[in-house]
Design a protein around this motif. Sequence first.
Motif, short mmCIF file in Angstrom:
data_model
loop_
_atom_site.label_atom_id
_atom_site.label_comp_id
_atom_site.label_asym_id
_atom_site.label_seq_id
_atom_site.Cartn_x
_atom_site.Cartn_y
_atom_site.Cartn_z
N GLU A 209 8.75 -17.80 -30.85
CA GLU A 209 7.77 -18.83 -30.53
C GLU A 209 6.74 -18.23 -29.58
O GLU A 209 6.97 -17.17 -28.97
CB GLU A 209 8.45 -20.03 -29.89
N LEU A 210 5.61 -18.91 -29.47
CA LEU A 210 4.56 -18.43 -28.58
C LEU A 210 4.72 -19.09 -27.22
O LEU A 210 5.07 -20.27 -27.11
CB LEU A 210 3.19 -18.75 -29.17
N GLU A 211 4.44 -18.32 -26.16
CA GLU A 211 4.68 -18.83 -24.82
C GLU A 211 3.73 -18.14 -23.86
O GLU A 211 3.22 -17.06 -24.13
CB GLU A 211 6.13 -18.56 -24.42
N GLY A 212 3.51 -18.78 -22.71
CA GLY A 212 2.70 -18.18 -21.66
C GLY A 212 1.22 -18.46 -21.85
O GLY A 212 0.77 -18.93 -22.90
N TRP A 213 0.47 -18.17 -20.82
CA TRP A 213 -0.97 -18.41 -20.80
C TRP A 213 -1.65 -17.21 -20.19
O TRP A 213 -1.24 -16.71 -19.16
CB TRP A 213 -1.28 -19.67 -20.00
N GLY A 214 -2.71 -16.76 -20.86
CA GLY A 214 -3.35 -15.56 -20.36
C GLY A 214 -4.86 -15.63 -20.41
O GLY A 214 -5.46 -16.30 -21.24
N MET A 215 -5.46 -14.97 -19.46
CA MET A 215 -6.88 -14.65 -19.45
C MET A 215 -6.97 -13.19 -19.04
O MET A 215 -5.95 -12.60 -18.66
CB MET A 215 -7.61 -15.57 -18.47
N PRO A 216 -8.12 -12.57 -19.11
CA PRO A 216 -8.19 -11.14 -18.76
C PRO A 216 -7.60 -10.82 -17.39
O PRO A 216 -7.07 -9.73 -17.19
CB PRO A 216 -9.69 -10.85 -18.82
N ASN A 217 -7.68 -11.76 -16.47
CA ASN A 217 -7.16 -11.51 -15.12
C ASN A 217 -5.94 -12.35 -14.77
O ASN A 217 -5.50 -12.35 -13.62
CB ASN A 217 -8.25 -11.80 -14.08
N LEU A 218 -5.35 -13.05 -15.78
CA LEU A 218 -4.25 -13.98 -15.50
C LEU A 218 -3.06 -13.71 -16.40
O LEU A 218 -3.18 -13.68 -17.62
CB LEU A 218 -4.72 -15.43 -15.69
N HIS A 219 -1.89 -13.55 -15.77
CA HIS A 219 -0.61 -13.47 -16.47
C HIS A 219 0.24 -14.62 -15.94
O HIS A 219 0.68 -14.60 -14.79
CB HIS A 219 0.08 -12.13 -16.20
N ALA A 220 0.43 -15.65 -16.75
CA ALA A 220 1.19 -16.83 -16.33
C ALA A 220 2.20 -17.18 -17.42
O ALA A 220 1.83 -17.36 -18.58
CB ALA A 220 0.27 -18.01 -16.07
N SER A 221 3.48 -17.29 -17.04
CA SER A 221 4.53 -17.49 -18.04
C SER A 221 5.75 -18.13 -17.41
O SER A 221 5.98 -18.01 -16.20
CB SER A 221 4.91 -16.14 -18.66
#
Length: 480
Positions: A441-453
Amino acid sequence: MSLIIAGERSGAGKTTITLALLAALKSRGVPVQSFKVGPDYIDPMFHHYVTGRPCRNLDPILTSEDYVRKCFAKYTQDCQKPPQYALVEGVMGLFDGVKTAHQPDKNDYASTAHIARILDLPVIFVIDCSRLSGSVAAIAHGYCTLDSRIKMAGVVLNRVGSDRHLELLKDALEGLNLPVLGVLRRTDEISIPDRHLGLVPSEELGDLDAVIERLAEIGNECFDWGSLLPLLEIKTADVGQARCLPHQWGGQHERHSTFKGLDLIKIAVARDKAFNFYYQDNLDMLEELGAELVFWSPLEEKMPVDVEGLYFGGGFPEVFAEKLSENKRGLEAVREAILGGMPVYAECGGLMYLCEEIIDFEGKNWRGVGVIPASAVMGKRLTLGYRQCVALQDSPLLAKDQVVWGHEFHRSSLTLCYEGEEKTPARLFEIRGISAQSTSELEGWGMPNLHASYVHLHWGATTELPARFLESCVKFKQQK
């Protein structure tokens, strides 16, 4: 030498026994180093509170077998603050582990027994005797003989009801040649409250000193110290010439080459009652690579100025959501920093904090930072387990397609607040369970400067992760 405290199941009393031993040793004025098997955060907090030393996690799935050995050796051979004794608290029942590609024919990988084999340490076996008498012998015999590689030092009989009850238990065990190293009676004196993810963390307990003092009394009274101390003591002969190991992991004796000649990179680390789930090794590795950690409270403070990165661990933001939402200066400062390109690493509770809102168990809505267009909604369902994670994009911590192992443990889920690509960050991970048959499954949230999971990561066996994070922070500082 050291000992591992194991139980026949979860709830047998491993943590109480471990804390009683640690508290008793501390009351005798001797330095002791503790370890915890598995991905636990809260038990190590209590260890740290008692011993004054950070507890270290031993988890071969999140790290590796080799790292477990190195970690144990490093902190039992610390030449700066050498401990005299060492103790390992196990996880669940003695043989409760998982089946992995490393051991496809067994299901005790990462169990207490597995760690005992890796480190060649004897086991103290804790049995909850509250609902048995003669059957204690069958339980002890089965655990002692299932794996001949496990060295049983003896048993601790927990929750014993009376002298007559103890007599029946000892009579039953007499033929097994298994020493009784401790006896703890049933008592309501020692009680540490719990909540939806386990024990309430040590920072929230105002009367903890009294509990630890009573545990020390029980520990001094209830164990066979004549037999235990020689087993717990770290002997110089066991460590030989390796007593003063370098403190850098992986043989690194200098700062990472990327950071040479630079001023210290400052990382703001959220640490208070809402955010306190951190592996001490992760924090140590950042410092060893050249970071300066600036601890701050999102509950009460504005984000520190002049920092180049943000680190949000897990914890209980749902319990303190109202107070977090009231700190508007803190929320806005974090939001501005992230939108301004500052590298951010956020795990579980940190992920929730960065959402538009947190919806607590009572259905009340509390404002979050708002950089992730989702609501973090508390629910009854527990999501728990190891995860194999494949990065779907570059982040401040991972390169696209990089594979890491992590662990999830939460009762919240994310609900999108908006539709459309402009508002929705790309998913960070494709995650799988620990077995090959698990669905992805897909999880987590990202932007070029963001690692959130939701996935918690231990960086011990993957030094490139903190190095990559600091490289992102260096680039951000240079751009500033």
